[in-house]
Design a protein around this motif. Structure first.
Motif, PDB file in Angstrom:
ATOM      1  N   LEU A 109       0.818  -1.211   0.000  1.00 23.77           N
ATOM      2  CA  LEU A 109       0.000   0.000   0.000  1.00 23.77           C
ATOM      3  C   LEU A 109       0.856   1.266   0.000  1.00 23.77           C
ATOM      4  CD1 LEU A 109      -2.808  -1.181   2.429  1.00 23.77           C
ATOM      5  CD2 LEU A 109      -3.025  -0.791  -0.042  1.00 23.77           C
ATOM      6  N   ALA A 110       2.031   1.200   0.614  1.00 23.09           N
ATOM      7  CA  ALA A 110       2.931   2.363   0.661  1.00 23.09           C
ATOM      8  C   ALA A 110       3.828   2.457  -0.571  1.00 23.09           C
ATOM      9  CB  ALA A 110       3.793   2.303   1.920  1.00 23.09           C
ATOM     10  N   SER A 111       3.921   1.398  -1.359  1.00 25.03           N
ATOM     11  CA  SER A 111       4.877   1.369  -2.467  1.00 25.03           C
ATOM     12  C   SER A 111       4.706   2.486  -3.501  1.00 25.03           C
ATOM     13  CB  SER A 111       4.874  -0.006  -3.147  1.00 25.03           C
ATOM     14  OG  SER A 111       3.660  -0.252  -3.812  1.00 25.03           O
ATOM     15  N   PRO A 112       3.508   2.981  -3.772  1.00 29.45           N
ATOM     16  CA  PRO A 112       3.432   4.096  -4.730  1.00 29.45           C
ATOM     17  C   PRO A 112       4.197   5.341  -4.279  1.00 29.45           C
ATOM     18  CG  PRO A 112       1.298   3.038  -4.572  1.00 29.45           C
ATOM     19  CD  PRO A 112       2.169   2.454  -3.476  1.00 29.45           C
ATOM     20  N   LEU A 113       4.471   5.466  -2.995  1.00 29.31           N
ATOM     21  CA  LEU A 113       5.292   6.584  -2.536  1.00 29.31           C
ATOM     22  C   LEU A 113       6.701   6.501  -3.123  1.00 29.31           C
ATOM     23  CD1 LEU A 113       4.194   6.714   1.207  1.00 29.31           C
ATOM     24  CD2 LEU A 113       3.434   8.186  -0.677  1.00 29.31           C
ATOM     25  N   GLY A 114       7.184   5.282  -3.307  1.00 30.79           N
ATOM     26  CA  GLY A 114       8.492   5.099  -3.928  1.00 30.79           C
ATOM     27  C   GLY A 114       8.514   5.553  -5.371  1.00 30.79           C
ATOM     28  N   ASP A 115       7.378   5.395  -6.052  1.00 34.36           N
ATOM     29  CA  ASP A 115       7.297   5.849  -7.445  1.00 34.36           C
ATOM     30  C   ASP A 115       7.603   7.338  -7.550  1.00 34.36           C
ATOM     31  OD1 ASP A 115       6.398   3.294  -8.053  1.00 34.36           O
ATOM     32  OD2 ASP A 115       4.296   3.889  -8.180  1.00 34.36           O
ATOM     33  N   ARG A 116       7.096   8.096  -6.594  1.00 30.44           N
ATOM     34  CA  ARG A 116       7.300   9.544  -6.617  1.00 30.44           C
ATOM     35  C   ARG A 116       8.772   9.893  -6.486  1.00 30.44           C
ATOM     36  NH1 ARG A 116       3.415  11.723  -2.147  1.00 30.44           N
ATOM     37  NH2 ARG A 116       5.372  12.758  -1.787  1.00 30.44           N
ATOM     38  N   GLU A 117       9.500   9.070  -5.750  1.00 29.79           N
ATOM     39  CA  GLU A 117      10.906   9.362  -5.501  1.00 29.79           C
ATOM     40  C   GLU A 117      11.823   8.835  -6.598  1.00 29.79           C
ATOM     41  OE1 GLU A 117      11.888  11.331  -3.081  1.00 29.79           O
ATOM     42  OE2 GLU A 117       9.781  11.517  -2.523  1.00 29.79           O
ATOM     43  N   GLY A 119      11.110   7.582 -10.115  1.00 35.18           N
ATOM     44  CA  GLY A 119      11.075   7.856 -11.540  1.00 35.18           C
ATOM     45  C   GLY A 119       9.960   8.768 -11.983  1.00 35.18           C
ATOM     46  N   PRO A 120      10.215   9.479 -13.048  1.00 35.89           N
ATOM     47  CA  PRO A 120       9.223  10.426 -13.539  1.00 35.89           C
ATOM     48  C   PRO A 120       8.052   9.784 -14.283  1.00 35.89           C
ATOM     49  CG  PRO A 120      11.141  10.433 -14.967  1.00 35.89           C
ATOM     50  CD  PRO A 120      11.464   9.535 -13.795  1.00 35.89           C
ATOM     51  N   LEU A 121       8.224   8.598 -14.846  1.00 39.19           N
ATOM     52  CA  LEU A 121       7.175   8.028 -15.690  1.00 39.19           C
ATOM     53  C   LEU A 121       5.839   7.951 -14.964  1.00 39.19           C
ATOM     54  CD1 LEU A 121       6.191   6.756 -18.304  1.00 39.19           C
ATOM     55  CD2 LEU A 121       6.905   4.541 -17.376  1.00 39.19           C
ATOM     56  N   LEU A 122       5.825   7.348 -13.800  1.00 43.39           N
ATOM     57  CA  LEU A 122       4.566   7.181 -13.090  1.00 43.39           C
ATOM     58  C   LEU A 122       4.086   8.486 -12.472  1.00 43.39           C
ATOM     59  CD1 LEU A 122       5.262   3.722 -11.501  1.00 43.39           C
ATOM     60  CD2 LEU A 122       3.711   4.228 -13.369  1.00 43.39           C
ATOM     61  N   ARG A 123       4.995   9.401 -12.297  1.00 45.45           N
ATOM     62  CA  ARG A 123       4.632  10.699 -11.733  1.00 45.45           C
ATOM     63  C   ARG A 123       4.010  11.594 -12.815  1.00 45.45           C
ATOM     64  NH1 ARG A 123       9.419  11.618  -9.263  1.00 45.45           N
ATOM     65  NH2 ARG A 123      10.206  12.789 -11.006  1.00 45.45           N
ATOM     66  N   GLU A 124       4.486  11.470 -14.044  1.00 40.03           N
ATOM     67  CA  GLU A 124       4.098  12.392 -15.100  1.00 40.03           C
ATOM     68  C   GLU A 124       2.992  11.879 -16.013  1.00 40.03           C
ATOM     69  OE1 GLU A 124       7.756  13.286 -17.076  1.00 40.03           O
ATOM     70  OE2 GLU A 124       8.608  14.231 -15.307  1.00 40.03           O
ATOM     71  N   VAL A 125       2.694  10.595 -15.993  1.00 41.56           N
ATOM     72  CA  VAL A 125       1.690  10.031 -16.888  1.00 41.56           C
ATOM     73  C   VAL A 125       0.514   9.539 -16.047  1.00 41.56           C
ATOM     74  CG1 VAL A 125       1.229   8.345 -18.697  1.00 41.56           C
ATOM     75  CG2 VAL A 125       3.507   9.376 -18.509  1.00 41.56           C
ATOM     76  N   GLN A 130      -2.480   5.839 -12.403  1.00 44.82           N
ATOM     77  CA  GLN A 130      -3.754   5.277 -11.957  1.00 44.82           C
ATOM     78  C   GLN A 130      -3.726   3.759 -11.990  1.00 44.82           C
ATOM     79  OE1 GLN A 130      -6.285   6.937 -10.524  1.00 44.82           O
ATOM     80  NE2 GLN A 130      -6.987   4.886 -10.051  1.00 44.82           N
ATOM     81  N   LEU A 131      -3.160   3.182 -13.042  1.00 43.76           N
ATOM     82  CA  LEU A 131      -3.043   1.718 -13.110  1.00 43.76           C
ATOM     83  C   LEU A 131      -2.189   1.208 -11.958  1.00 43.76           C
ATOM     84  CD1 LEU A 131      -3.544  -0.970 -14.593  1.00 43.76           C
ATOM     85  CD2 LEU A 131      -1.457  -0.500 -15.914  1.00 43.76           C
ATOM     86  N   ARG A 132      -1.076   1.862 -11.714  1.00 38.12           N
ATOM     87  CA  ARG A 132      -0.157   1.457 -10.634  1.00 38.12           C
ATOM     88  C   ARG A 132      -0.845   1.540  -9.275  1.00 38.12           C
ATOM     89  NH1 ARG A 132       2.655   0.064  -7.075  1.00 38.12           N
ATOM     90  NH2 ARG A 132       4.750   0.769  -6.612  1.00 38.12           N
ATOM     91  N   LEU A 133      -1.568   2.624  -9.036  1.00 41.02           N
ATOM     92  CA  LEU A 133      -2.280   2.782  -7.763  1.00 41.02           C
ATOM     93  C   LEU A 133      -3.369   1.734  -7.602  1.00 41.02           C
ATOM     94  CD1 LEU A 133      -2.594   6.666  -7.599  1.00 41.02           C
ATOM     95  CD2 LEU A 133      -1.134   5.218  -6.173  1.00 41.02           C
ATOM     96  N   THR A 134      -4.078   1.452  -8.675  1.00 44.10           N
ATOM     97  CA  THR A 134      -5.156   0.454  -8.630  1.00 44.10           C
ATOM     98  C   THR A 134      -4.599  -0.930  -8.326  1.00 44.10           C
ATOM     99  OG1 THR A 134      -6.478   1.736 -10.183  1.00 44.10           O
ATOM    100  CG2 THR A 134      -7.023  -0.600  -9.959  1.00 44.10           C
TER     101      THR A 134
END
Length: 153
Positions: A109-117, A119-125, A130-134
């Motif tokens: 559940l906390a792993s999407p926080l790592g995405d923010r730190e 790489g830009p792909l999941l942050r910018e698209v 949304q797919l990653r969070l779902t």
């Protein structure tokens, strides 16, 4: 202006199919209560496997950026190490399956926080984010349900 990429059907469909093993474990634990410990161990193994996959995604993003800092790689190996340590604790009896599954669920559940730190792909698209969070939210929630069921004996 270039339009943002959209999530195509294969990643969305196959990503959703990735929830099926955990759905099967939860269903088994509900239908056959005597299998709850086995379902918890198998579901915990699957959650740990997916955490390793997520860490690999972060690792590759750091490599593609030619990132020379150490912390993105440290963050990338953390999910695998958390999954391994949690499974080890369950297998050797240091932690009950419910506690181990809870740790895995919270990590997912906390792993999407790592995405923010990382790489830009999941942050910018937005579509990919949304797919990653779902998917992480779904697997984390299913793992949490499995933890609650396995704690019921």
């Amino acid at each position: 202006m270039t339009p943002l990429p959209q999530v195509r059907t294969p990643p969305a469909a196959l990503g959703a199919a990735g929830l099926l093993p955990q759905i099967a474990c939860v269903t088994l634990a509900l239908v056959e209560p005597e299998t709850r410990v086995a379902a918890a161990v198998v579901g915990g193994g699957y959650a740990a496997l997916i955490l390793s996959f997520l860490g690999g995604m972060w690792w590759m993003q750091a490599l593609l950026r030619s990132d020379e800092r150490w912390w993105p790689y440290l963050l990338a190996v953390a999910p695998s190490l958390i999954g391994w340590a949690t499974l080890l604790a369950i297998i050797v009896g240091v932690a009950p399956p419910a506690a181990g599954l809870m740790a895995l669920a919270l990590t997912l559940l906390a792993s999407p926080l790592g995405d923010r730190e990382i790489g830009p792909l999941l942050r910018e698209v937005p579509a990919w984010r949304q797919l990653r969070l779902t998917l992480s939210g779904g697997l984390g929630a299913l793992t949490l349900v499995l933890a609650l069921l396995s704690g019921r004996g």
